[in-house]
Design a protein around this motif. Sequence first.
Motif, PDB file in Angstrom:
ATOM      1  N   LEU A  80      25.806  17.025 -33.007  1.00 41.40           N
ATOM      2  CA  LEU A  80      24.457  16.630 -33.397  1.00 41.40           C
ATOM      3  C   LEU A  80      24.416  15.242 -34.020  1.00 41.40           C
ATOM      4  O   LEU A  80      23.392  14.566 -33.963  1.00 41.40           O
ATOM      5  N   ARG A  81      25.536  14.809 -34.613  1.00 39.46           N
ATOM      6  CA  ARG A  81      25.582  13.510 -35.258  1.00 39.46           C
ATOM      7  C   ARG A  81      26.073  12.398 -34.337  1.00 39.46           C
ATOM      8  O   ARG A  81      25.994  11.217 -34.683  1.00 39.46           O
ATOM      9  N   MET A  82      26.593  12.783 -33.152  1.00 43.18           N
ATOM     10  CA  MET A  82      27.208  11.798 -32.259  1.00 43.18           C
ATOM     11  C   MET A  82      26.315  10.599 -31.949  1.00 43.18           C
ATOM     12  O   MET A  82      26.781   9.449 -31.984  1.00 43.18           O
ATOM     13  N   PRO A  83      25.029  10.783 -31.621  1.00 43.32           N
ATOM     14  CA  PRO A  83      24.221   9.603 -31.290  1.00 43.32           C
ATOM     15  C   PRO A  83      24.077   8.626 -32.455  1.00 43.32           C
ATOM     16  O   PRO A  83      24.055   7.409 -32.254  1.00 43.32           O
ATOM     17  N   TYR A  84      23.968   9.150 -33.676  1.00 49.83           N
ATOM     18  CA  TYR A  84      23.882   8.265 -34.840  1.00 49.83           C
ATOM     19  C   TYR A  84      25.215   7.556 -35.073  1.00 49.83           C
ATOM     20  O   TYR A  84      25.248   6.371 -35.446  1.00 49.83           O
ATOM     21  N   LEU A  85      26.301   8.271 -34.852  1.00 47.83           N
ATOM     22  CA  LEU A  85      27.620   7.659 -34.949  1.00 47.83           C
ATOM     23  C   LEU A  85      27.767   6.543 -33.923  1.00 47.83           C
ATOM     24  O   LEU A  85      28.276   5.454 -34.227  1.00 47.83           O
ATOM     25  N   ARG A  86      27.313   6.805 -32.702  1.00 51.99           N
ATOM     26  CA  ARG A  86      27.376   5.800 -31.636  1.00 51.99           C
ATOM     27  C   ARG A  86      26.628   4.534 -32.042  1.00 51.99           C
ATOM     28  O   ARG A  86      27.104   3.407 -31.809  1.00 51.99           O
ATOM     29  N   ASP A  87      25.440   4.692 -32.641  1.00 57.51           N
ATOM     30  CA  ASP A  87      24.661   3.526 -33.060  1.00 57.51           C
ATOM     31  C   ASP A  87      25.421   2.694 -34.093  1.00 57.51           C
ATOM     32  O   ASP A  87      25.449   1.455 -34.025  1.00 57.51           O
ATOM     33  N   ALA A  88      26.031   3.386 -35.063  1.00 54.92           N
ATOM     34  CA  ALA A  88      26.781   2.670 -36.097  1.00 54.92           C
ATOM     35  C   ALA A  88      27.986   1.947 -35.502  1.00 54.92           C
ATOM     36  O   ALA A  88      28.327   0.834 -35.927  1.00 54.92           O
ATOM     37  N   LEU A  89      28.624   2.553 -34.513  1.00 54.31           N
ATOM     38  CA  LEU A  89      29.740   1.888 -33.844  1.00 54.31           C
ATOM     39  C   LEU A  89      29.260   0.674 -33.061  1.00 54.31           C
ATOM     40  O   LEU A  89      29.899  -0.384 -33.075  1.00 54.31           O
ATOM     41  N   ALA A  90      28.137   0.812 -32.367  1.00 54.28           N
ATOM     42  CA  ALA A  90      27.581  -0.321 -31.622  1.00 54.28           C
ATOM     43  C   ALA A  90      27.278  -1.485 -32.556  1.00 54.28           C
ATOM     44  O   ALA A  90      27.522  -2.654 -32.217  1.00 54.28           O
ATOM     45  N   GLN A  91      26.747  -1.199 -33.735  1.00 50.57           N
ATOM     46  CA  GLN A  91      26.465  -2.255 -34.705  1.00 50.57           C
ATOM     47  C   GLN A  91      27.730  -2.993 -35.108  1.00 50.57           C
ATOM     48  O   GLN A  91      27.670  -4.155 -35.504  1.00 50.57           O
ATOM     49  N   ARG A  92      28.868  -2.311 -35.020  1.00 50.83           N
ATOM     50  CA  ARG A  92      30.149  -2.886 -35.434  1.00 50.83           C
ATOM     51  C   ARG A  92      31.007  -3.292 -34.237  1.00 50.83           C
ATOM     52  O   ARG A  92      32.227  -3.373 -34.331  1.00 50.83           O
ATOM     53  N   SER A  93      30.357  -3.538 -33.112  1.00 48.80           N
ATOM     54  CA  SER A  93      31.020  -4.071 -31.908  1.00 48.80           C
ATOM     55  C   SER A  93      32.087  -3.140 -31.358  1.00 48.80           C
ATOM     56  O   SER A  93      33.090  -3.593 -30.803  1.00 48.80           O
ATOM     57  N   VAL A  94      31.871  -1.842 -31.496  1.00 53.98           N
ATOM     58  CA  VAL A  94      32.778  -0.854 -30.916  1.00 53.98           C
ATOM     59  C   VAL A  94      32.077  -0.191 -29.734  1.00 53.98           C
ATOM     60  O   VAL A  94      30.944   0.274 -29.858  1.00 53.98           O
ATOM     61  N   ILE A  95      32.726  -0.181 -28.584  1.00 58.43           N
ATOM     62  CA  ILE A  95      32.174   0.487 -27.408  1.00 58.43           C
ATOM     63  C   ILE A  95      32.347   1.989 -27.595  1.00 58.43           C
ATOM     64  O   ILE A  95      33.463   2.486 -27.781  1.00 58.43           O
ATOM     65  N   ALA A  96      31.261   2.709 -27.579  1.00 60.55           N
ATOM     66  CA  ALA A  96      31.275   4.168 -27.730  1.00 60.55           C
ATOM     67  C   ALA A  96      30.224   4.726 -26.784  1.00 60.55           C
ATOM     68  O   ALA A  96      29.033   4.668 -27.069  1.00 60.55           O
ATOM     69  N   GLU A  97      30.669   5.248 -25.665  1.00 62.27           N
ATOM     70  CA  GLU A  97      29.729   5.703 -24.652  1.00 62.27           C
ATOM     71  C   GLU A  97      30.334   6.849 -23.858  1.00 62.27           C
ATOM     72  O   GLU A  97      31.548   7.129 -23.956  1.00 62.27           O
ATOM     73  N   THR A  98      29.521   7.505 -23.074  1.00 63.88           N
ATOM     74  CA  THR A  98      29.961   8.669 -22.314  1.00 63.88           C
ATOM     75  C   THR A  98      29.554   8.540 -20.847  1.00 63.88           C
ATOM     76  O   THR A  98      28.665   7.758 -20.505  1.00 63.88           O
ATOM     77  N   PHE A  99      30.208   9.316 -20.009  1.00 63.90           N
ATOM     78  CA  PHE A  99      29.794   9.482 -18.613  1.00 63.90           C
ATOM     79  C   PHE A  99      30.174  10.887 -18.199  1.00 63.90           C
ATOM     80  O   PHE A  99      31.093  11.496 -18.779  1.00 63.90           O
ATOM     81  N   GLU A 100      29.457  11.440 -17.238  1.00 64.42           N
ATOM     82  CA  GLU A 100      29.680  12.836 -16.884  1.00 64.42           C
ATOM     83  C   GLU A 100      29.579  13.023 -15.381  1.00 64.42           C
ATOM     84  O   GLU A 100      29.028  12.187 -14.663  1.00 64.42           O
TER      85      GLU A 100
END
Length: 534
Positions: A385-405
């Motif tokens: 449930l927290r993953m999307p918010y975590l992803r946003d914080a990583l994006a702000q810090r220049s970390v690629i965090a994404e998924t594919f299925e």
Amino acid sequence: MVATTTRSWWGWGVQEQALDAEEVSALERRVATLAAGHDLTAHEPPTPSDELLPPVRVTPPGSLEALCTSDPRERAAHTHGKAFRDVVRNLRGDLRNAPDLVARPRSERDVVELLDWCSTAGLAAIPYGGGSSVVGGVEPRFDDDLAGAVSIDLTGMDQVLEVDRTSRAARIQAGVLGPSLEAQLRPYDLTLRHFPQSFEFSSLGGWLATRAGGHFATVRTHIDDFTQAMRVVTPTGVVQSRRLPGSGAGPSPDRLFLGSEGALGVVTEAWMRLQRRPTHRAGASVRFTDFDRAVAAVREIAQSWLDPANCRLLDAAEAYLNAGTSVSGGVLVLGFESADHPVDDALRRAVEIGLAHGGTHAPPDVAAGAGSRDAPADAWRTAFLRMPYLRDALAQRSVIAETFETATTWQAFPALHAAVTLAATEALRSICGAGVVTCRFTHVYPDGPAPYYGVYAPGRWDGLVAQWDEIKAAVSEAILTHGGTITHHHAVGRDHRPWYDRQRPDPYAAALRGAKSALDPAGVLNPGVLVDRA
């Protein structure tokens, strides 16, 4: 007193649920472990303004003026979906594809008039629900001669209009978001029980238009399974299918519009099949030292017709990063539920299958049942449930965090998994210098799994979108080459078009273009999605 929340225009969810200081500190420590020396500067989003956005090119007719706005924040919020590349572009103030206007219809008649205007004036009409697309499905991104773009936000049409308790179904407006839908059904002790990760911020119409995957890992995996009838507004007329439990009368009208992504019409309401709220639940997790044996266990469970509501296999990296569980093979999270009968025996049998394939099972803190707690399962559920918010914080810090299925057969899975993992790992190494690839099963079928991959890597702030696009292309090629689908439940949008065009049969593509031409002669409905304009 009801707490107020503010929807984030640039990222996921609401601002009040973003990572707090403690979560950010823990996140930065993990990043430092993954990529020593990475620049952790947090980039803040700009304030939407007329100067940041392209000029408005169109003026609505007087009859529609009250429905439309050119407010900068509204335009900015309707420019992109919620994929990693969307978040990064928002953070960088890249709003070049913003719609000219955001329209909020209050009735089906408003939708008809908006489509009439867009067709006559040559304006792109982009249906918009909760805006949670991660494939460029709501972005006015197209290279065409259209005079402008109108984002048609349907969230003002958000009511459960009628409930048929005998047939256990309800007529529901398409703009309703998940929490409101469930709240309106609760007095009837009924539920749609379709809970995608985006549940809180996505709409019924969006689920239908994208053939969204939901709560159930087996049997009723997609919104299709709950759809009894649909009502769709097209530029050439309104399509209303008949309410039936099943029919063999030719190709299904609903099947034409399910997954059509707003390219053939605007879903305004639907009759949806409901169910009683579950009162019996049981869950457990099984740990494995070998991933291949874990996969074999999941296959046997999927082919046993035990039909678990939850059957998510997390590989070792996924279990560690998002459930805090250290294993060498993986963790299988199991859950059963019913509104009619206890499910403990079904859970017991599923665990037995896991143990027969070399798994180990630690009983939950209390006896199995509605109150049972399972540490790995609970940890992963919270992280999910927290993953999307975590992803946003990583994006702000220049970390690629994404998924594919994707999805594939059990027979083809080993080769596909190896190829996709290799493609992703090599791409991360060459593009980012390092990175981590994770895998989990979101849904499983008797004939195959739906693996869902995560990618985490240090990026460059000035090149994040290009870096991700290159990684995405590499893994997409591996998926298609090894027999997988380019998407199991995220839809096609604009981002998957190159691979979708290669996946679908050519005669079917011609038929789809024919349907587009018949229903949308001016080619204004979500241009560039599924098919090109004629």
